[in-house]
Design an enzyme around this catalytic site. Structure first.
Site, short mmCIF file in Angstrom:
data_model
loop_
_atom_site.label_atom_id
_atom_site.label_comp_id
_atom_site.label_asym_id
_atom_site.label_seq_id
_atom_site.Cartn_x
_atom_site.Cartn_y
_atom_site.Cartn_z
N ASP A 39 -2.71 6.85 5.46
CA ASP A 39 -3.02 6.19 4.17
C ASP A 39 -4.46 5.70 4.09
OD1 ASP A 39 -2.42 4.04 5.91
OD2 ASP A 39 -1.11 3.00 4.48
N GLY A 127 8.25 -3.21 12.39
CA GLY A 127 7.67 -1.97 11.87
C GLY A 127 8.43 -1.43 10.67
N LEU A 128 9.36 -2.23 10.10
CA LEU A 128 10.04 -1.78 8.88
C LEU A 128 9.43 -2.47 7.67
CD1 LEU A 128 13.74 -1.79 10.16
CD2 LEU A 128 12.21 0.15 9.95
N SER A 129 8.26 -3.08 7.89
CA SER A 129 7.47 -3.67 6.81
C SER A 129 8.07 -4.92 6.19
CB SER A 129 7.25 -2.64 5.71
OG SER A 129 6.06 -2.00 5.94
N SER A 130 8.62 -5.81 7.03
CA SER A 130 9.16 -7.03 6.46
C SER A 130 8.07 -7.85 5.78
CB SER A 130 9.89 -7.85 7.52
OG SER A 130 9.04 -8.14 8.60
N ASP A 175 2.92 1.07 2.58
CA ASP A 175 4.11 0.24 2.68
C ASP A 175 4.45 -0.43 1.35
OD1 ASP A 175 3.74 0.95 5.28
OD2 ASP A 175 3.08 -1.02 5.96
C1 GLA Z 1 1.18 0.07 8.93
C2 GLA Z 1 0.25 -0.13 7.74
C3 GLA Z 1 0.29 1.09 6.80
C4 GLA Z 1 0.06 2.40 7.56
C5 GLA Z 1 0.98 2.46 8.79
C6 GLA Z 1 0.69 3.65 9.67
O1 GLA Z 1 2.52 0.10 8.51
O2 GLA Z 1 0.61 -1.28 7.01
O3 GLA Z 1 -0.66 0.92 5.78
O4 GLA Z 1 -1.27 2.55 7.91
O5 GLA Z 1 0.86 1.29 9.60
O6 GLA Z 1 1.06 4.84 9.05
#
Ligand code: GLA
Length: 386
Positions: A39, A127-130, A175
């Site tokens: 990204d 790593g699930l973007s909480s 994310d």
């Molecule tokens: C994290 C970052 C994203 C992306 C991923 C790797 O989740 O927040 O913007 O760069 O790592 O793909």
């Protein structure tokens, strides 16, 4: 189930007597199916929102005080909208919603006081973007309450800006975009340079997505993340004058070998270029209902993240190697920034139980850590609940 207990806890904490109703909201977590560390290199990524996420109870107040509590950590976060909102290490997770309030205020959106309660069923820091989830959710609730009809892309941009400006992590937009724009049973094919996006139906046939949590915190991820970002920038600066490319994803592998002498930078650029190619192949595989090819691309992506980009680590590698050995699994990779957190696997639906038991045991034997496997569905993005 979460909704009922959230409402009950909300009333226990804040009481029932109030002129305004309690509104309930949900924002999903996300997995990155493929297109990892792309990204911020201006290319195409393929994330999807998942069925686990964060619920929130929200009640407007006629004052300028925002009260927040979350099951992610028991402390109360209180802030006044009348004064400047600043980052404060001791507020822990509270900095995420506070950063968003700051961003909304800076945009001139008239937010008012509120009582909030967050309840997450996403493993925190996995790593699930909480963190992106709580930010998109906060921005969504407060802009709605202010009567500001926020567009989903603007919502994602606002949440990203708060991460960049308030928290100080230079993350890309993947994310936040996935959490805002998620669509059940669809992957999002997103161009992070133009924000053009299309949905690709995720028709996985007999296969399902199983998340593999290493339960290893991602302590290195912020510093290493910024380090990779800088390496990609240096690689791009070397290629730009020779080839005229604008983004590293455009690099031709032959030019990478020709113009980048440093072996580390060369590897980083090869990951970016090959991963971009895999995103296109993955979209084609899904469109052609070729689930096995899609799974194979996940294994290849993980290999590249391990060898060329060097962001996986022993725990994530163990999860993926273990998954690869199970006959019910046709693909697996780490998801997100790396250095711990979660991977996911594509597993035949009638093998999920045996696969989960096997992988937890395999992972424990090789790392001494208790990992967890759980199935997720691909879900809609942020929304108000009825
Ligand atoms: C994290 C970052 C994203 C992306 C991923 C790797 O989740 O927040 O913007 O760069 O790592 O793909």
């Amino acid at each position: 189930m979460e909704v009922k207990s959230l409402q009950k806890q909300f009333y226990q904490l804040y009481g029932r007597e109030d002129p305004y109703p309690v509104e309930l909201y949900f924002a999903p977590g996300r997995i990155c199916l493929i297109g990892e560390h792309i990204d911020y290199n201006g290319g195409w990524v393929m994330p999807a929102a998942i069925s686990r996420g964060i619920y929130a109870g929200f009640r407007k107040e006629d004052n300028e005080i925002v009260w927040m509590r979350s099951n992610m950590d028991g402390r109360d976060i209180v802030c006044s909208l009348a004064t400047e909102i600043t980052f404060d290490e001791t507020r822990g997770w509270g900095n995420y919603p506070l950063g968003v309030l700051n961003e909304l205020k800076n945009k001139g959106i008239a937010v008012s006081g509120a009582e909030l309660m967050f309840q997450s069923n996403l493993p925190v820091g996995s790593g699930l973007s909480s963190s992106a989830c709580v930010k998109v959710l906060t921005a969504y609730m407060f802009s709605k309450q202010a009567g500001y009809n926020i567009d989903l892309t603007e919502l994602a941009q606002l949440a990203q800006a708060s991460e960049n400006n308030f928290i100080g992590v230079q993350c890309g937009i993947m994310d936040q975009f996935a959490i805002a724009h998620g669509k059940a049973n669809n992957a999002i094919l997103l161009n992070c340079n133009t924000l053009e996006h299309v949905y690709v139906p995720l028709r996985l046939g007999d296969y399902r997505i199983v998340v593999l949590n290493t339960n290893k915190s991602r302590r290195l991820s912020e510093s290493k993340y910024n380090e990779r970002l800088a390496e990609c920038q240096t690689a791009l600066n070397l290629l730009k004058p020779k080839t005229g490319i604008k983004h590293l994803v455009q690099a031709d592998p032959r030019d990478i070998d020709k113009y980048i002498k440093d072996p580390i930078l060369r590897k980083r650029a090869h990951h970016v270029s090959s991963e971009q190619q895999r995103v296109q192949e993955a979209a084609a595989a899904l469109r052609n209902l070729n689930v096995e090819d899609f799974g194979d691309l996940l294994f290849k992506s993980h290999q590249s993240l391990k060898e060329d980009y060097q962001v996986s680590g022993h725990e994530l590698d163990t999860m993926v190697a273990g998954a690869q050995q199970h006959p019910g699994c046709i693909g697996a990779k780490m998801s997100g920034a790396g250095f711990g957190g979660c991977a996911f696997a594509l597993v035949k639906k009638d093998a999920i139980e045996s696969f989960s038991a096997y992988i937890e045991q395999y992972y424990h034997r090789h790392t001494g850590i208790k990992g967890t496997a759980f199935e997720v569905e691909i879900a809609d993005g942020v929304r108000k609940l009825d």
